[in-house]
Design an enzyme around this catalytic site. Structure first.
Site, PDB file in Angstrom:
ATOM      1  N   MET A 135       0.855  -1.187   0.000  1.00  0.00           N
ATOM      2  CA  MET A 135       0.000   0.000   0.000  1.00  0.00           C
ATOM      3  C   MET A 135       0.885   1.228   0.000  1.00  0.00           C
ATOM      4  SD  MET A 135      -2.817   1.300   2.835  1.00  0.00           S
ATOM      5  CE  MET A 135      -1.599   1.306   4.142  1.00  0.00           C
TER       6      MET A 135
ATOM      7  N   ASP B 128       0.140   5.749  -1.214  1.00  0.00           N
ATOM      8  CA  ASP B 128      -0.572   7.010  -0.964  1.00  0.00           C
ATOM      9  C   ASP B 128      -2.055   6.850  -0.623  1.00  0.00           C
ATOM     10  OD1 ASP B 128       1.813   7.442  -2.262  1.00  0.00           O
ATOM     11  OD2 ASP B 128       1.041   8.946  -3.641  1.00  0.00           O
TER      12      ASP B 128
ATOM     13  N   TRP C 144      -3.027   5.948 -10.442  1.00  0.00           N
ATOM     14  CA  TRP C 144      -2.211   6.599  -9.430  1.00  0.00           C
ATOM     15  C   TRP C 144      -3.037   7.589  -8.605  1.00  0.00           C
ATOM     16  CZ3 TRP C 144       2.817   7.444 -12.788  1.00  0.00           C
ATOM     17  CH2 TRP C 144       3.429   6.184 -12.983  1.00  0.00           C
ATOM     18  N   THR C 145      -2.365   8.459  -7.894  1.00  0.00           N
ATOM     19  CA  THR C 145      -2.993   9.270  -6.847  1.00  0.00           C
ATOM     20  C   THR C 145      -4.001  10.270  -7.390  1.00  0.00           C
ATOM     21  OG1 THR C 145      -1.083   9.005  -5.423  1.00  0.00           O
ATOM     22  CG2 THR C 145      -2.462  10.903  -4.996  1.00  0.00           C
TER      23      THR C 145
ATOM     24  N   ARG D 191       1.345  15.089 -12.220  1.00  0.00           N
ATOM     25  CA  ARG D 191       0.561  14.097 -11.478  1.00  0.00           C
ATOM     26  C   ARG D 191      -0.068  14.660 -10.200  1.00  0.00           C
ATOM     27  NH1 ARG D 191       5.958  12.348 -11.418  1.00  0.00           N
ATOM     28  NH2 ARG D 191       7.029  12.309  -9.398  1.00  0.00           N
TER      29      ARG D 191
ATOM     30  N   GLU E 121       4.985  16.633  -6.008  1.00  0.00           N
ATOM     31  CA  GLU E 121       3.897  15.687  -6.210  1.00  0.00           C
ATOM     32  C   GLU E 121       2.972  15.724  -4.996  1.00  0.00           C
ATOM     33  OE1 GLU E 121       5.486  11.786  -6.806  1.00  0.00           O
ATOM     34  OE2 GLU E 121       6.618  11.763  -4.944  1.00  0.00           O
TER      35      GLU E 121
END
Length: 627
Positions: A116, A118, A177-178, A241, A297
């Protein structure tokens, strides 16, 4: 209540070689038989990071450097480079299943297994708190990144749900992704997230719940027109991102900011406006930029009330409001923030103190912590902060234990009205629902070089509140190292260090000091530091064991205070009511299960310390699949 007369400690300098005295007497814990049984059932649970040596000279050379996971794909490092390939097996230490089992947390959120990282898109909807998170369904190392999903009524007890999104489209096939959630005024929810395309380009995508009336938000729909944003001219394909929660500007349009960089060193936050979250316009100016900070980021941007004690919706601005700008720095793997003013007329942000700008000043957490994200909890009118506690052990160890990384306990965030220069972070009040019996120690006198064991029973799941009064015995002229924490708690000065030893073995073969260090400034005032020393946290050597710390404001009318949450291998420490926070990941080999003890210490050479401590045993949270 224990008093100073009950205590007769030996010198702290004997700590490495001699066992401590018997613990002082205490008030009995108010535990029921059911509680005791519960504690026994919970005795094997968590841990993560650090490293142990008797002195810096004894530290072994790190293994050969290897490019960490994730870097080639265009994200921050997802493995610790100096130990990721160590020995190719379960590291150089003879780890046992019992040691690995103990490391698992009792009340910090983590999946049932696997990797695991973000926290993503946290929100509150129809009575449930939702946490999404970067997750590898197949392994305990980074890769195949999907969105895990869990829900809670109280931010403490969690239920695992099916994955909300998986990498199955050309615009996110290399990773979902985040991202962040935005709740619109009519209750609709939009989720913007970064996808890694089939060509390895970072793009922004839109998703939304398939059924908004579902309190669990089980099914998510990816917008068929994705991606909605691609890297603009001048921005690299791997430098674009992590979109933020959106906020409304004075013109009625929504804004989001996305982290990036110009060249290799200028960290920036781009700003886009949108009416519908499908079409966007890039503004011709940055929200903010700081030279020398590199790639930004997981940017976060939100308001805090200067005078109030409640959190604010992300769109609030105006009189009595400051804005926090936070960036996770890819170059250093640290979360930095600054407080300043947001100008809605031109969408720029200016720090209150340019000398403590984003990336060069305050950190959200001075320990093992990264990729944090906040959300506004409309249920209790508060802003809540999540953060990722990552590993510094070997990938072989992670694979052997079957999991890697946890999330911090959720924290509330408010402006520090007393200093006017920082935020206050504090564990959400719901943590206190886990408290069982408590033990109090009042007026414990710690003379120079003293050590006192606190008899609290099992010391692996604790909520500790400690306050210290410092009394100089002679000249207050004192000096400490440049960073105030130096080589750790064994380095003595006139006025420190003093504090707690957590997860310490009875023989003191392993221990983790959490402490204050004090020096006098050239202006005659005291300067304080808040520190955590992991150097002797474990006899194993196959992971990173630093000394963490920071200067910390201690006002004239205040004693030194800390709150510490101990959860097996995770220790979260909050100094001076949450002005500074340090998260430690430690991997003890002996100070585990019933062998873990709690101590007070004063390693100053010319000061007495009087300590008042209250310690609660903490129950375990229920974290399991949704029935």
């Amino acid at each position: 209540m224990d008093t100073a007369s009950d205590l007769n400690p030996p010198p702290y300098t004997a700590l490495p070689d001699h066992p401590p005295p018997s613990p002082p007497s205490r008030k009995p814990l108010n535990l029921t038989i059911a509680t005791i049984v519960s504690l026994l059932l919970l005795v094997s649970l968590i841990t993560l990071i650090p490293d142990h040596t008797a002195s810096p000279a004894a530290t072994p050379s790190p293994p050969a450097f290897r490019l960490p996971r994730g870097v080639a794909e265009g994200v921050s490092a997802k493995s610790y480079p100096y130990v990721s390939d160590s020995a190719g097996s379960a590291g150089s230490f003879n780890w046992t299943n019992a040691m690995f089992s103990w490391q698992r947390t009792a009340f910090h959120f983590q999946p049932e297994g696997n990797w695991m990282n973000d926290p993503n898109g946290p929100l509150y909807h129809k009575g449930w708190y939702h946490l999404f998170y970067q997750y590898n369904p197949e392994s305990a190392v980074w890769g195949n990144i999907s969105w895990g999903h869990a829900v809670s009524r109280d931010l403490i007890h969690w239920l695992y749900l099916p994955y909300s999104m998986v990498p199955d489209q050309p615009y996110d096939v290399n990773g979902v992704w985040t991202g962040s959630a935005t709740i619109l005024p009519d209750g609709r929810i939009v989720m913007l997230y970064t996808g890694d395309t089939i060509d390895g380009v970072q793009v922004q995508n839109l998703a939304y719940p398939a059924n908004l009336s579902d309190p669990l938000l089980l099914n998510w729909v990816k917008f068929p027109g994705n991606p909605v944003l691609v890297p603009p001219p001048g921005i690299g394909p791997k430098d674009f991102r992590d979109p933020t929660t959106a906020w409304l500007g004075p013109d009625g349009k929504w804004r989001i900011t996305i982290g990036s960089r110009v060249g290799t060193t200028l960290g920036i936050a781009l700003v886009y406006t949108t009416d519908d979250f499908i079409k966007y316009e890039l503004l011709d100016r940055y929200l903010h930029a700081v030279p020398g900070t590199g790639m930004w980021e997981c940017v976060d941007f939100y308001p805090v009330s200067v005078d109030g004690s409640k959190g604010l919706d992300t769109s609030v601005n105006g009189a009595g409001v400051k804005h926090v700008l936070k960036a996770s720095l890819d170059d250093t793997k640290l979360d930095h923030y600054a407080i300043g003013t947001y100008f809605g007329n031109n969408d720029t942000w200016v720090p209150d103190n340019p000398e403590e700008d984003v990336g060069i000043g305050l950190k959200l957490d001075y320990g093992r912590y990264y990729a944090s994200k906040t959300f506004y909890d409309q249920n209790k009118e508060r802003r809540i902060l999540w953060g990722w506690i990552n590993e510094t052990d070997t990938e072989a160890n992670d694979l052997a234990k079957g999991w890697a990384s946890v999330q911090t306990v959720p924290r509330t965030v408010v402006f520090d009205k007393k200093t006017g220069s920082n935020i206050i972070q504090w564990p959400v009040e719901e943590v206190e629902s886990l408290r069982l019996g408590s033990t109090e120690f009042t007026g414990v006198l710690l003379e120079p070089g003293s050590l006192v064991q606190l008899d609290v029973g099992t010391a692996t799941q604790l909520d500790i509140s400690a306050e210290f009064e410092l009394e100089a015995l002679g000249s207050e002229e004192a000096s400490v190292s440049d960073d105030g924490c130096g080589g750790g708690a064994v380095e003595r000065s006139n006025l420190g260090p003093f504090g707690l030893l957590v997860l310490a073995h009875q023989s003191l073969s392993e221990l983790t000091p959490i402490y204050f260090n004090v020096a006098n400034s050239s202006k005659g005032s005291r300067e304080a530091y808040f520190c955590v020393d992991e150097k002797r946290s474990s006899k194993a050597t196959d992971f990173y064991k630093p000394v963490y710390g920071s200067s910390i404001p201690v006002l004239e009318d205040e004693n030194f205070s800390m709150r510490v949450l101990v959860d097996h291998s995770i220790v979260e420490s909050f100094g001076q009511g949450g002005r500074r926070v340090i998260t430690a990941r430690i991997y003890p080999t002996e100070a585990i299960y019933g062998a873990a003890k709690l101590f007070l210490f004063n390693n100053a050479t010319s000061a007495n310390v009087k300590a008042t401590v209250k310690v609660w045993q903490l129950n375990s949270a229920f974290i399991r699949p949704f029935p």
